[in-house]
Design an enzyme around this catalytic site. Sequence first.
Site, PDB file in Angstrom:
ATOM      1  N   GLU A  12       4.882 -12.363   0.985  1.00  0.00           N
ATOM      2  CA  GLU A  12       5.373 -11.374   0.115  1.00  0.00           C
ATOM      3  C   GLU A  12       6.771 -10.903   0.711  1.00  0.00           C
ATOM      4  OE1 GLU A  12       2.051  -9.175  -1.670  1.00  0.00           O
ATOM      5  OE2 GLU A  12       1.331  -9.745   0.413  1.00  0.00           O
ATOM      6  N   ARG A  28       0.820  -1.367  -0.014  1.00  0.00           N
ATOM      7  CA  ARG A  28      -0.120  -0.020  -0.048  1.00  0.00           C
ATOM      8  C   ARG A  28       0.963   1.235  -0.062  1.00  0.00           C
ATOM      9  NH1 ARG A  28      -2.450  -3.859   2.874  1.00  0.00           N
ATOM     10  NH2 ARG A  28      -4.457  -4.479   2.325  1.00  0.00           N
ATOM     11  N   ASP A  51      -2.642  -9.418   8.706  1.00  0.00           N
ATOM     12  CA  ASP A  51      -2.356  -8.907   7.179  1.00  0.00           C
ATOM     13  C   ASP A  51      -1.235  -7.573   7.330  1.00  0.00           C
ATOM     14  OD1 ASP A  51      -2.240  -8.029   4.704  1.00  0.00           O
ATOM     15  OD2 ASP A  51      -4.504  -7.427   4.664  1.00  0.00           O
ATOM     16  N   HIS A  83      -0.966  -2.500  -4.627  1.00  0.00           N
ATOM     17  CA  HIS A  83      -0.362  -3.482  -5.352  1.00  0.00           C
ATOM     18  C   HIS A  83      -0.483  -2.841  -7.142  1.00  0.00           C
ATOM     19  CE1 HIS A  83      -0.046  -6.275  -2.522  1.00  0.00           C
ATOM     20  NE2 HIS A  83      -1.189  -6.821  -2.605  1.00  0.00           N
ATOM     21  N   HIS A  89       2.435 -12.803  -5.203  1.00  0.00           N
ATOM     22  CA  HIS A  89       1.145 -12.841  -4.342  1.00  0.00           C
ATOM     23  C   HIS A  89       0.611 -14.240  -4.335  1.00  0.00           C
ATOM     24  CE1 HIS A  89      -2.527 -11.426  -2.345  1.00  0.00           C
ATOM     25  NE2 HIS A  89      -1.793 -10.312  -2.161  1.00  0.00           N
TER      26      HIS A  89
END
Length: 384
Positions: free
Chosen positions: A342, A105, A277, A130, A204
């Site tokens: 990631e 982000r 997350d 992304h 991803h």
Amino acid sequence: MKHAVMFGSFCLIMAGLASTGAQAAEATRASFGHTADGQNVEIVTLTNSRGVQARVMSYGASLQSLLVPDRDGHLADVVLGYDDLQGYLDRRQYFGATVGRYANRIAHGSFTLDGKHYQLTRNEGPNSLHGGNQGFDQKVWQVVEVKQGPNASVTLQYISKDGDQGYPGTLTVKATYQLSEDNQLKIAYVATTDKPTIVNLSNHTYWNLAGEGGGTVMDQVLTIPGEAITTVDAASIPDGHIVPVAGTPYDFRAGKPIGRDIRDGSSQQLLFGHGYDMNWVVSSKEVESHMVARVQDPHSGRVMSLWSSKPGLQFYSGNFLDGTTVGKQHHIYRQGDAFVLEPQLFPDTPNRPAFGSARLAPGETYRNTIVYRFATDGGRVVTH
């Protein structure tokens, strides 16, 4: 006698060549369908002598499937996705995709570089995620090279023009997927630019070591050797703080089941993300490639270790898989049915100088090499 020696040497040479050929991974190339505007999407299949098979799609330079053995040698696809191209076209979910120009982000979809302000497309509320509205995951990449041999590989290229999604500079990106005989899949990202820009590329893939469609990953054991996380606000944007994981649900240093602490309602970060997350600080800066995560499935015995040189690792526990996605073999994907790891720079680094720099200048080369090493319980590699 001289002729006998020469003949014997010839036989040894031929036997060696035959042995080498038997151990050589193979690569095949085919069409996987067409986009709405008629672009051909290719799929390249890499297969080693153990039966491990990676399928790489030119749409999004994506890992479409990966077959790896369990402790009994049975193969299963451990990558979520769709059986055909249309599924990927119909719904953007980043399954297996290369994400960029900036993975993760960017706050307010904007940043300042060399004194100039840039506004990006925004695709997650006020923020850019992304790469924006049309990131690298939605582009048809060109297959520029396919190699057979002990390490079969495919190299894909995409050229992102100056101004694409608001980013400055024409960026030339290559992604090389390589499969080795020891069940190692390597993804090497390389990028160059014709004027200063920002770059952060990652992959991803949604993983389930029990096999896609195999149900929850909550009992799969995750290790992350990160001492801290970059905390975020309600919009999942870093708030600038780096917080130690000790004594928190984010502490995976000793390894634990993904789901052990995921329902800890005292954790504001878990509430913000509806689960995990967030970005783990696995190093203070880019270093030599080292293990940044390890996952073990107790049922199948599959073990995956992840290696990279990047300082950050975003771990996402599949929180927004809501049962509306029908994936491969008509499997319904539900919350917690996969995890994403990631390796990358920290999120919103262009707006957080304390996090480092995402700047790439002409004459420089951006690199992110991600290595997935597959084994089974005890580090024993099972042959097919």
